[in-house]
Design an enzyme around this catalytic site. Sequence first.
Site, mmCIF file in Angstrom:
data_model
loop_
_atom_site.group_PDB
_atom_site.id
_atom_site.type_symbol
_atom_site.label_atom_id
_atom_site.label_comp_id
_atom_site.label_asym_id
_atom_site.label_seq_id
_atom_site.Cartn_x
_atom_site.Cartn_y
_atom_site.Cartn_z
ATOM 1 N N HIS A 76 3.226 -36.266 -12.870
ATOM 2 C CA HIS A 76 2.698 -34.928 -12.619
ATOM 3 C C HIS A 76 1.295 -34.997 -11.999
ATOM 4 O O HIS A 76 0.992 -34.327 -11.013
ATOM 5 C CB HIS A 76 2.686 -34.163 -13.953
ATOM 6 C CG HIS A 76 2.235 -32.742 -13.841
ATOM 7 N ND1 HIS A 76 1.969 -31.974 -14.942
ATOM 8 C CD2 HIS A 76 1.996 -31.950 -12.773
ATOM 9 C CE1 HIS A 76 1.592 -30.769 -14.555
ATOM 10 N NE2 HIS A 76 1.594 -30.727 -13.238
ATOM 11 N N GLU A 79 1.504 -36.170 -8.496
ATOM 12 C CA GLU A 79 1.939 -35.084 -7.601
ATOM 13 C C GLU A 79 0.718 -34.245 -7.183
ATOM 14 O O GLU A 79 0.555 -33.898 -6.019
ATOM 15 C CB GLU A 79 2.975 -34.216 -8.323
ATOM 16 C CG GLU A 79 3.428 -32.994 -7.548
ATOM 17 C CD GLU A 79 3.668 -31.792 -8.454
ATOM 18 O OE1 GLU A 79 4.400 -31.902 -9.440
ATOM 19 O OE2 GLU A 79 3.068 -30.734 -8.167
ATOM 20 N N HIS A 80 -0.155 -33.948 -8.152
ATOM 21 C CA HIS A 80 -1.363 -33.182 -7.824
ATOM 22 C C HIS A 80 -2.260 -33.971 -6.872
ATOM 23 O O HIS A 80 -2.780 -33.434 -5.901
ATOM 24 C CB HIS A 80 -2.150 -32.879 -9.102
ATOM 25 C CG HIS A 80 -1.649 -31.673 -9.831
ATOM 26 N ND1 HIS A 80 -2.432 -30.574 -10.067
ATOM 27 C CD2 HIS A 80 -0.438 -31.391 -10.366
ATOM 28 C CE1 HIS A 80 -1.727 -29.669 -10.735
ATOM 29 N NE2 HIS A 80 -0.520 -30.148 -10.929
ATOM 30 N N GLU A 177 -3.393 -27.350 -17.642
ATOM 31 C CA GLU A 177 -2.072 -26.790 -17.339
ATOM 32 C C GLU A 177 -1.105 -27.120 -18.483
ATOM 33 O O GLU A 177 -0.338 -26.266 -18.938
ATOM 34 C CB GLU A 177 -1.589 -27.421 -16.032
ATOM 35 C CG GLU A 177 -0.440 -26.711 -15.359
ATOM 36 C CD GLU A 177 0.011 -27.461 -14.100
ATOM 37 O OE1 GLU A 177 -0.855 -27.847 -13.283
ATOM 38 O OE2 GLU A 177 1.218 -27.672 -13.953
#
Length: 710
Positions: A76, A79-80, A177
């Site tokens: 994750h 991906e950012h 998040e």
Amino acid sequence: MPHVTNKRKYKYEEGKIYHGFQCERVEHISEFEVTSYTFRYERTGTELWHIDRNDSNNVFSINFRTTPFDSTGLPHILEHLSLCGSQKYPVRDPFFKMLNRSVATFMNAMTGPDYTIYPFSTMNEIDFRNLQRIYLDAVFRPNLAYLDFLQEGWRLENKDIFDQHSKLIIKGVVYNEMKGAFSENAQIFSQSLLNNIFPDHTYGYVSGGNPLEIPKLSHKDLVEFHKKYYHPSNARIYSYGLHDPNKTLALLDKEYLSDQIWVDNSYSLIRNQERWTQPRFVHISSRLDNMGATIDRQNQIAIAMLMCDATNIQESFELHVLSEILIRGPNSPFYKNLIEPNFSGGYNQTTGYSSDTKDTTFVIGLQDLRVEDFKKCIEIFDKTIINSMNGGFDSQHVESVLHNLELSLKHQSPQFGNTLLFNSTVLWNHDGDVVSNLRVSDMVSRLRRSISENKNYFQEKINKYFANNNHRLTLTMSPDETYEDKFKQAELELVEQKVKLLDESDKKKIYESGLILDSYQKAKSNTDLLPCLTMNDVRDPPKWPKYYIQNVQNVRTQICKVPTNEITYFKCMFNITGLSHEEIQLMPLLCNVITTMGTTNYNYREFDKRILLKTGGIDFKLHLIEDVKDSKSYSVSVMMNTHALNNNVPDMFGLCQELFKNVKFDDSERLKMLIENYISYISVGVASSGHLYAMLGATSQVCDAAVNIT
Ligand SMILES: [Zn+2]
């Protein structure tokens, strides 16, 4: 290959090499009017799947199989970070920056439990090539800068970055998040279900990141994860639409693949979950939801079972059909036995058949029920399975499920290319046969044949997969008033542990690093490096189909003739502007229950069966149209939406008429159940829709239309 005819002329030939890509397989799939080309780059083994179709909404995506073995959120955060600038485009957040430089119809990046995908779509070819370059550079050559890691992942920083003596806390985009995600009960429940039914391999971890684990991740881990998992040999590339893939093949060959070598990507393969010999029970706690049901009813339960290997496409398809027969609508056994006795708030979001994992799963879940009713739910579940196995199903119910499935295949949305990608991603990720998986009509025919040859066909499946399946997890969840305090305490301890190891000079470095990051974030990036469409590039707007207006029995009717794959679509708008504010506020509830109460001529089960046998469903929604020139004025209506195969159109109109003229609301017990389920459904969704409520609340200050929905 029975489906390939010699007469058809294909753009690429099997066995030939194009820019280093060997064309391995070519097939025409008539039900979607597509030609599928499978290419493989000889040097790296990278697969490129091109779907040729007369559709101007072209799609491109780069997919990676990413299998984390901890819950630090590696895939994750990567991906950012991939979207924080690359070699050719050292610009942070290209999606946002491209908004006014592109006419994309979709741009995104997503991390699943075992994959990360980077898809976009656009109707303009120049835009397509621009975005393709940005995406490819982002995934294959991201900068992965340390400062970006601190910003996107996690960092220890002074609460007030300008005050060296303010306390140290953990910050970071993904960290925050995931804190949000982990405070949402629906998310806690489905994450725990996945982790507990697949405890042995990558699904046992949180790919998005557990907030308490994220701070274990280092920048070095991330760079290494990228090197290993974003290697071209571990990538799959998808392209769809009208554009000739030749330019894509040439670009990949020249810029990204020719200097790479093949690596064996078996490290990212996902194993089948080893089957249990005993069913398991797990209980977890959740946050007490102040917006939810009363505390004694705020519990959830799910009974989940492992089904078959996702790459066994026929078996998986048939289990999907069987699950629909068991669960959906008032004629299904689980609805009759579990929902209608009305001891819960209805099915929860985990319910259904899922082929999102290497082994597929079947789940029945209920929300908003009492702890005392857990046992009742399990007993009803077992009884329903046994009864279905012994008694079989009403053939009309089976037929209505199959009809609906076939109709949904013919119904083709403007997002067809994206939908095809999303529906194929998991299967492709496990090296499944995505091309054969598109031949859904063949699968339906095979299933119909099996059912006609063996009238116990589904019962035998129930026996194998449901009645005699020890890989069964019962997950229950109850609210704990101290849930949030416990999390805060754990977070505090985590920070304390980290701070304990720091001396004064470390603390000074953290303070300085906070200031450096702050100025880094404020620095203006050079967006001119990004490509941009010119007015010339967008001179030819997409063509809209022609329509004409006709009065049909005094009703103004807009008629549009386009190729729709033998389906007729029917929309009806009812003006309700004259109703009071209170009445309008009740409209969404009315829309929710109107088709499920029955009519004078058909009880609700009969009516539902007819809808499913003849149409793709009848759907009602509140519809607001704002006046673009005046924020104070708007019109309110209810929109009815349905569609049917051309030869069922008279029945479709007949059912609409029956509904308008003869709908009944006199079964107060049923109405009560539907309203209670509706309330549960809304209240469970409040946390995940928080931003929408906030946006609407803000809009209502300046626009009267929004007042109706808030
Ligand atoms: Zn994210």
